[in-house]
Design a protein around this motif. Sequence first.
Motif: not given
Lengths: 812, 290
Positions: A139, A142, A148, A152, A227, B145-146, B251, B254
Amino acid sequence: MTITPLTADQVYQRCDPAALDFDTTDELRGAGTIIGQERAIEALRLGTGVRNNGFNLFVLGPGGVGKHEVVSQFLHERASGEATPPDWCLVHDFNTGNRPRLIRLPPGDGRRLCKVIEDLVQELRTALPAAFESDEFQRRMRELQQEMGQRHQQAFREIQEAADQQGIALLQTQNGFTFAPKDENGEVMDPERFRELPEERREAIEKAVGELQERLQAVIQQMPRWRKEAQEKIRSLHEEMAVFAVGHLLEDLHGKWADYPGVIGHLDAIREDVTANVEALIGQGGEQGQSLQAFFRRYEVNLLVDNAEQQGARVVYEDMPSHQRLVGRVEHQVHQGALVTDHHLVRAGALHRANGGYLILDARKVLTQPLAWESLKRALFSRRVHTEPPEQYFSLISTVTLEPEPMPLDVKVILLGERSLYYLLTAYDPDFAELFKIEADFEEDLARTDESIHDYARLVATLAGEREVRPLDRQAVARVIEHASRMADDSERLSIHNRAIGDLLVEANQWAIRDDSRNIRADDIQQAIDHQVYRASRVRENIDRAIQRETLLIDTAGSAVGQVNGLSVMQLGGQAFGRPARITATARLGRGHMVDIEREAKLGGNIHSKGMMILSNLLASRFAGEAPLSLAASIAFEQSYGGIDGDSASVAEYCVLCSVLSGHGLAQGIAVTGSVNQHGQVQAVGGVNEKIEGFFDVCSQRGLDGRQGVALPRANIANLMLHPRVVDAVAAGRFHIWPLSHVDDALTLLTGTEAGVVDADGHFPDGTVNRAVADRLRHFAKLAERRSGGDGAAVKSDNGDNVGDGEDGREE
Amino acid sequence: MAITSVTGKTAVKSEPAVTRILVLLDDTRGARAALETAADLAAHQHAELVGLFVEDTDLLRSAGLPFSHEISMTSGQTRPLEAALVERELRERARLLEQALASAGTRRALRWRFEVGRDRLERAADTAAEPRDTLVVGRNGWRRHYGPAMGSVASRLARATRCSVLVVGEERPRHDRPVVVLQPGGDDPSPTLDTAIRLARDRSRPLCILLRPGSGPSAELERLAGEWSRRVGTPIRFEHIADTRAPTLVEALHRAEGQALVISRASEPLATAEGYRLLDELDVPVLVID
């Protein structure tokens, strides 16, 4: 002057079985094998007691006297009362990787530490994956990744919203992004339409796009920092998990091993290594399980020296003291074609194992093994054991290897070797005296006394026990004691060559078994001795046969001028035997030159030449004290084709020379041995037993006539321990042993005529041998004076031979 | 979508077989993985493999603008974006992608075809795809990421097209993990469940059905599960989820250690553009079906 021959009691010192207070050696079990080595034991006691550097020992003595047994027994007794040395463990070096560290632990704790670390590794293998597979970890990972991503996305979203507000699209290109104005359908504006826009509008769009580009550039250039920050957070999380997984395990061990800084250091290094490599660890598994195993192998301990079951100090004997077996070695394994190693492949050497105790080595082996002697000296000088492969010295192999931490060394080294090695090392190796300050010199024999006989009996009993032979009865022990005197070549001493005595017992045991005797008897001992001689008697028998067939000319009866029986000893392997040799002499007019034919033929050794010179001077001083010795004589060992050395024939040579000068014949039934000094005294020689037995055998094969025998130096009487067959003949009066004190004794004995004693005027009595010699020499002198007084031409001896100047010149 | 139903006592074909597997091609790693997956799928289903390369008109127009620049995603540096250069690159790219498609198709003895369209991406894909087709799209790691802020290719296509869309990543899924399916909310759950069941059966994996909040497994669902479990000998299990928002779904997936997700386009998480971010959040293949 009458020379009385020796009695049977004088030629053989019997051991009375009645003096032994036991029936068989079974009653004597339990005695030791160390007798007569008080000097060596005292040296051992001193050498082992002094703990200072350099007080190592060199035990000297010939092989077979039991040096190893004595030293080993002494050291084991001493070591058992000393402290048990520590355990030594080797662990991985987490700093440089190639210098494994040593950990010293009390005896027994080394094994415990190995087990503890093995258990720790097992727990790590399960606890680490469990921690990283936990819901919490997943968790939080994640969350970090989302954090992160959101960072972005937020930055991009803000730019995209700003672009949308200005009617500008953000597009993905192959390598990045671009901005373009949108039309009323939300699609990118056609370039033609853009060109049709008013200039102000175009400029406004360009300006807006330019500003958006700058913002986007700033965001992209920030990304590496973001990063990195994210990776730092992930690493922190990994460390937190790792510490959680292993921390409690290591804390427990910290408490239990708090007294050992080396162990604590290793545990700390494991903790740091786990946290530093946790990403690699959790990335392993499955097909890479072997790598994981190799990874954890670094944590495990190599128990280099294990003293868990040791009581007292160690006594180590290394029978192959090569460099690697002394200082240890670093082994390698082939892995995917390459040679690899780790601290588990470091093997202890004899110095490691003997540390804190004693190391016994054979000096000859150490000296003949490459690098071993230098490695041993280096270790003793530095008091550290450096485990370095020999390839490293010579740069033979360039592969990755280890340099284990040198082990502090506290060991007493005991070198065993021959005396010659000790003297050579003392003379040629200056380090030797620094490192081996104590010499323990082993005796080869001991005095034969009533007390020592009993000790010797116990020694025989112990050797019989060790060799697992049948017990010896007292007569057999007495015979062994007598043989020990013979081995010592001395009726008043006893040989303590344990190996030879032990071998004799084993052979005698075979004879006892053959006769189905419960005990080894005197006859069995005699049989064993006779067979030892028999096995080595091929050459002796060949010589005897040659003598009987008169291939070798030896007379054993009658008399002859200028001819005498000398005696020599041949040493072949472990056995020696005597043989008679005919010595002849010639004499003529000359200038005092004595020709040693053996020397001229380069068959005579230095000592033999020395004897000849003494003999020459003795003759001159006795018979030509006031005039030149006008003699040219030659002496030769007939039918001798090998080298001759020693001066034990000088009495015989003197006699044969006097015989040829005096014209008195010498008894051929008598053989003579003994050396002579410049005053005519007869001196002791070696090998008298073998010499006597050799001549006896020749005579007895031809038949003893009661007049045969051997004349030997009186000083050698103590050495006589003759074979029973000779003793029996002496007792029966069929063979004689005459003791000599002076050369005149030999002359009288051999010629049957008084040698004669010089009177106050310097003259020998008429009718004596010496008088005849003196007269003959005086005659030579007159001839020489008369014949050389004229023109100086070559003189002639009385037998007419020419005597050349050149020959005289050689005497110079 | 060709689905062999196992809902009844006898297996019947509820729909015609898939005729084509479409794969959207570009020169990213994700697209290359998508090509391999699509080729495998076509071989398995005996379908035609169609490679679709779209020359994006938005990009071409942008390149024609006088001030246009490309901002490097790696360094942030800009360089002029020229139409001629873009045209040349697109031609070269098309040539290489056709070669890659030919290689993948030939290795598997497939019927294959390479199509080039010049349009906006979503429109070109929607035009090319028929409802019975399956469109395979690669999930590009770096774009994730973008992409969500801009709408990633995968999510944009999954939303825009009328056929089933399979979004695959670069990583091969592990073969010992279950197929996860979100319980469909509509009147007829069969197409979604049938697809999930077939997927699990073909790959010999267990099936995990995520149950919507407040609902238990219906009698029909339990019967289906029991029937299927008996036939293939692999268990079915049910997992409750608190809500059907995308993060909750992620969740749950996973937690179930799912190796693939099957989801209906009509389900709540895909009802909005935000919901389509789910497709980019996941590391496992996602099959979006009508």
